[in-house]
Design a protein around this motif. Sequence first.
Motif, mmCIF file in Angstrom:
data_model
loop_
_atom_site.group_PDB
_atom_site.id
_atom_site.type_symbol
_atom_site.label_atom_id
_atom_site.label_comp_id
_atom_site.label_asym_id
_atom_site.label_seq_id
_atom_site.Cartn_x
_atom_site.Cartn_y
_atom_site.Cartn_z
ATOM 1 N N UNK A 157 0.841 -1.185 0.000
ATOM 2 C CA UNK A 157 0.000 0.000 0.000
ATOM 3 C C UNK A 157 0.882 1.244 0.000
ATOM 4 N N UNK A 158 0.673 2.062 -0.998
ATOM 5 C CA UNK A 158 1.356 3.349 -1.122
ATOM 6 C C UNK A 158 0.598 4.182 -2.139
ATOM 7 N N UNK A 159 1.077 5.398 -2.360
ATOM 8 C CA UNK A 159 0.364 6.310 -3.257
ATOM 9 C C UNK A 159 0.220 5.748 -4.665
ATOM 10 N N UNK A 160 1.190 4.991 -5.136
ATOM 11 C CA UNK A 160 1.176 4.495 -6.514
ATOM 12 C C UNK A 160 0.695 3.046 -6.615
ATOM 13 N N UNK A 161 -0.008 2.567 -5.597
ATOM 14 C CA UNK A 161 -0.434 1.167 -5.565
ATOM 15 C C UNK A 161 -1.271 0.795 -6.789
ATOM 16 N N UNK A 162 -2.304 1.566 -7.103
ATOM 17 C CA UNK A 162 -3.166 1.240 -8.237
ATOM 18 C C UNK A 162 -2.392 1.256 -9.552
ATOM 19 N N UNK A 163 -1.509 2.214 -9.701
ATOM 20 C CA UNK A 163 -0.697 2.289 -10.918
ATOM 21 C C UNK A 163 0.201 1.050 -11.043
ATOM 22 N N UNK A 164 0.795 0.630 -9.948
ATOM 23 C CA UNK A 164 1.652 -0.559 -9.973
ATOM 24 C C UNK A 164 0.853 -1.821 -10.282
ATOM 25 N N UNK A 165 -0.334 -1.930 -9.712
ATOM 26 C CA UNK A 165 -1.191 -3.088 -9.989
ATOM 27 C C UNK A 165 -1.560 -3.116 -11.469
ATOM 28 N N UNK A 166 -1.958 -1.964 -12.009
ATOM 29 C CA UNK A 166 -2.331 -1.912 -13.424
ATOM 30 C C UNK A 166 -1.139 -2.216 -14.331
ATOM 31 N N UNK A 167 0.035 -1.726 -13.996
ATOM 32 C CA UNK A 167 1.238 -2.038 -14.782
ATOM 33 C C UNK A 167 1.538 -3.534 -14.745
ATOM 34 N N UNK A 168 1.377 -4.117 -13.591
ATOM 35 C CA UNK A 168 1.597 -5.555 -13.423
ATOM 36 C C UNK A 168 0.616 -6.354 -14.289
ATOM 37 N N UNK A 169 -0.661 -5.985 -14.247
ATOM 38 C CA UNK A 169 -1.679 -6.673 -15.046
ATOM 39 C C UNK A 169 -1.486 -6.415 -16.544
ATOM 40 N N UNK A 170 -1.024 -5.220 -16.912
ATOM 41 C CA UNK A 170 -0.721 -4.910 -18.308
ATOM 42 C C UNK A 170 0.361 -5.860 -18.831
ATOM 43 N N UNK A 171 1.412 -6.042 -18.060
ATOM 44 C CA UNK A 171 2.496 -6.959 -18.482
ATOM 45 C C UNK A 171 1.984 -8.390 -18.617
ATOM 46 N N UNK A 172 1.149 -8.840 -17.678
ATOM 47 C CA UNK A 172 0.595 -10.200 -17.760
ATOM 48 C C UNK A 172 -0.325 -10.340 -18.971
#
Length: 187
Positions: A157-172
Amino acid sequence: MKQMANLLSRQVFVLIGNNNTGKTSFQRHLLAYLCDQPYQKLPTGRTWDVVHQDAPRRFEKIFLANRSFQEKRSEWGPIDDYVNGALDQDADVTILSSHADKGSLQDIQRMFELPIARGYNVSVIFFSNAFGTAEQDISASHHWNERLVINNPPVKTQETQQEKIQNQLWRRAIEFSNLLMRRAIAW
């Protein structure tokens, strides 16, 4: 119905996971990558033209549920109508989506049985951030043609959590899209 090739492989993938596992975002990223259709809010239950430059000609259309059946049951009607309606779209790849709770087990059973009866290969996709006892039971309770687990670990959990999750799912989604395109060469 389109002209059938001499050898036809029809694929159904059933995404399994409860809310907030990444199923909808994963499909949104698939749609953007394979079909050049970027959306924030996805239209549900429709077929899309695959336009990716590396997609073989045999991989022309993909059906994306974009929401779990249980979330749209009142709109989509009985499970058999939903699954058969998706298969009637005549897509090369069909992606269905379901929750994993006990109340969804019969829905998952039909998502497995109906495509099998119509000659489809049916695979299941889980997400690593939600691969618990219910998902393990679903994996073991059917003779899936294939089991895939999308590596989607929780992000701190941090300010960029949603962005990191979306980047992770984009790569997958890119990895999965490339897998589909490589496989489609042999369809």
